[in-house]
Design a protein around this motif. Structure first.
Motif, PDB file in Angstrom:
ATOM      1  N   VAL A 152     -29.348  42.634  -9.704  1.00 23.50           N
ATOM      2  CA  VAL A 152     -30.671  42.582  -9.091  1.00 23.50           C
ATOM      3  C   VAL A 152     -31.445  41.474  -9.795  1.00 23.50           C
ATOM      4  O   VAL A 152     -31.568  41.495 -11.024  1.00 23.50           O
ATOM      5  CB  VAL A 152     -31.424  43.922  -9.235  1.00 23.50           C
ATOM      6  N   ARG A 153     -31.945  40.507  -9.041  1.00 26.01           N
ATOM      7  CA  ARG A 153     -32.645  39.379  -9.649  1.00 26.01           C
ATOM      8  C   ARG A 153     -33.986  39.139  -8.966  1.00 26.01           C
ATOM      9  O   ARG A 153     -34.089  39.168  -7.736  1.00 26.01           O
ATOM     10  CB  ARG A 153     -31.783  38.106  -9.553  1.00 26.01           C
ATOM     11  N   TYR A 154     -35.012  38.901  -9.805  1.00 30.06           N
ATOM     12  CA  TYR A 154     -36.362  38.607  -9.330  1.00 30.06           C
ATOM     13  C   TYR A 154     -36.666  37.148  -9.635  1.00 30.06           C
ATOM     14  O   TYR A 154     -36.680  36.737 -10.803  1.00 30.06           O
ATOM     15  CB  TYR A 154     -37.378  39.524 -10.016  1.00 30.06           C
ATOM     16  N   ILE A 155     -36.897  36.360  -8.605  1.00 34.82           N
ATOM     17  CA  ILE A 155     -37.165  34.928  -8.758  1.00 34.82           C
ATOM     18  C   ILE A 155     -38.663  34.695  -8.621  1.00 34.82           C
ATOM     19  O   ILE A 155     -39.261  34.994  -7.578  1.00 34.82           O
ATOM     20  CB  ILE A 155     -36.404  34.104  -7.706  1.00 34.82           C
ATOM     21  N   GLY A 170     -18.925  42.215  -4.779  1.00 38.37           N
ATOM     22  CA  GLY A 170     -20.060  42.757  -5.513  1.00 38.37           C
ATOM     23  C   GLY A 170     -21.251  42.983  -4.597  1.00 38.37           C
ATOM     24  O   GLY A 170     -21.183  42.785  -3.383  1.00 38.37           O
ATOM     25  N   THR A 171     -22.356  43.424  -5.182  1.00 33.97           N
ATOM     26  CA  THR A 171     -23.613  43.586  -4.463  1.00 33.97           C
ATOM     27  C   THR A 171     -24.689  42.805  -5.204  1.00 33.97           C
ATOM     28  O   THR A 171     -24.780  42.865  -6.424  1.00 33.97           O
ATOM     29  CB  THR A 171     -24.019  45.067  -4.359  1.00 33.97           C
ATOM     30  N   THR A 172     -25.498  42.091  -4.444  1.00 34.53           N
ATOM     31  CA  THR A 172     -26.562  41.278  -5.026  1.00 34.53           C
ATOM     32  C   THR A 172     -27.860  41.519  -4.274  1.00 34.53           C
ATOM     33  O   THR A 172     -27.892  41.440  -3.041  1.00 34.53           O
ATOM     34  CB  THR A 172     -26.207  39.776  -4.965  1.00 34.53           C
ATOM     35  N   SER A 173     -28.924  41.824  -5.011  1.00 29.90           N
ATOM     36  CA  SER A 173     -30.265  41.952  -4.441  1.00 29.90           C
ATOM     37  C   SER A 173     -31.116  40.842  -5.040  1.00 29.90           C
ATOM     38  O   SER A 173     -31.289  40.766  -6.257  1.00 29.90           O
ATOM     39  CB  SER A 173     -30.878  43.316  -4.753  1.00 29.90           C
ATOM     40  N   LEU A 174     -31.650  39.977  -4.186  1.00 24.20           N
ATOM     41  CA  LEU A 174     -32.397  38.806  -4.631  1.00 24.20           C
ATOM     42  C   LEU A 174     -33.822  38.879  -4.087  1.00 24.20           C
ATOM     43  O   LEU A 174     -34.033  38.857  -2.871  1.00 24.20           O
ATOM     44  CB  LEU A 174     -31.702  37.535  -4.142  1.00 24.20           C
ATOM     45  N   TYR A 175     -34.786  38.996  -5.004  1.00 21.56           N
ATOM     46  CA  TYR A 175     -36.194  39.125  -4.624  1.00 21.56           C
ATOM     47  C   TYR A 175     -36.893  37.768  -4.759  1.00 21.56           C
ATOM     48  O   TYR A 175     -37.025  37.230  -5.857  1.00 21.56           O
ATOM     49  CB  TYR A 175     -36.893  40.165  -5.497  1.00 21.56           C
ATOM     50  N   LEU A 176     -37.356  37.243  -3.626  1.00 17.99           N
ATOM     51  CA  LEU A 176     -38.057  35.950  -3.599  1.00 17.99           C
ATOM     52  C   LEU A 176     -39.510  36.113  -3.175  1.00 17.99           C
ATOM     53  O   LEU A 176     -40.187  35.115  -2.927  1.00 17.99           O
ATOM     54  CB  LEU A 176     -37.349  34.990  -2.633  1.00 17.99           C
TER      55      LEU A 176
END
Length: 249
Positions: A152-155, A170-176
């Motif tokens: 989980v990444r917050y940009i 995999g699973t990726t959650s990307l917060y823009l």
């Protein structure tokens, strides 16, 4: 000392020697300038070494499918670094079929044994087999690579210009939703293989997508009331057995 122990010690010394060379190349970059001819970033070198290790271990234990698939991913990384040819989504499909065919020809059952640890239920922490992340000058470019990972990444970059996201199994959650685009426009290069990707973007952004989905699902529809002058996120996606969902927040 038995044969297996000797082999382990030998490889251990080789890996430590490689690590020392890498450290020296960072401390004394001028003395190691010759390595620039390889045109590979540290992230690409890491992926090649990791995939080479997976390939070697897979073939050693007759895991033909994973061995061939990992070898193909090494070719993909090298081709991108040297711009040898354009790797499309259908090449992932071809690689999958070759790996499956090789496994069947070898007469072995397909087995994948990977230990990735326990994933937390709240989804805030990462459990990784492999994960790397880098940011360019002033945070304008962000690169995220993961294998067998949940991330989980917050940009929060205020001048975001380029995003490179690559995920395998995999699973990726990307917060823009807290980011701002440089000059009102940015590009996302997305490669996903056997993965699930969730993108969270501001409701006022436009999305322009060029996707090559192979047995995958990806939808990037814009609300009808968005102005043409709204910030634009261009997405170039190669997807194989993956799902990409865009959430507007």
């Amino acid at each position: 000392m038995n044969k297996n122990r000797k082999t382990a010690v030998r490889w251990g010394l080789i890996l430590i020697a490689l690590a020392l060379l890498l450290l020296l190349s960072q401390i004394f970059p001028q003395a190691f300038a010759i390595f620039n001819i390889f045109n590979l970033s540290w992230g690409q070198v890491f992926w090649i070494l990791l995939l080479a290790w997976i390939t070697w271990g897979s073939f050693k234990h007759r895991g033909i499918f994973i061995g061939i698939f990992a070898s193909g991913l090494i070719v993909k990384i090298i081709s991108q670094a040297y711009q040898l040819f354009n790797w499309t989504g259908y090449m992932y499909l071809a690689l999958f079929l070759i790996a499956l065919g090789g496994q069947l020809l070898a007469g072995e059952k397909m087995q994948v044994n990977v230990t990735v640890g326990k994933w937390d239920d709240d989804g805030d922490d990462d459990s990784n087999f492999s994960y790397s992340e880098s940011a360019g000058k002033n945070g304008e470019k962000v690169a995220i690579d993961s294998v067998f990972s949940k991330s989980v990444r917050y940009i929060h970059n205020q001048e975001l210009h380029k995003l490179d996201v690559s995920t395998v199994m995999g699973t990726t959650s990307l917060y823009l939703d807290q980011a701002k685009l440089k000059d009102g426009q940015a590009k996302l290069d997305l490669d996903a293989v056997f993965s699930k990707v969730d993108l969270y973007i501001p409701s006022g952004w436009r999305v322009q997508a060029d996707a090559s989905p192979v047995f995958s699902r990806f939808s990037a529809l814009n609300p009808s009331d968005l102005a043409l002058a709204a910030p634009l996120l261009k997405i170039d996606a190669d997807l194989v057995f993956s799902q990409v969902t865009i959430h507007r927040v």
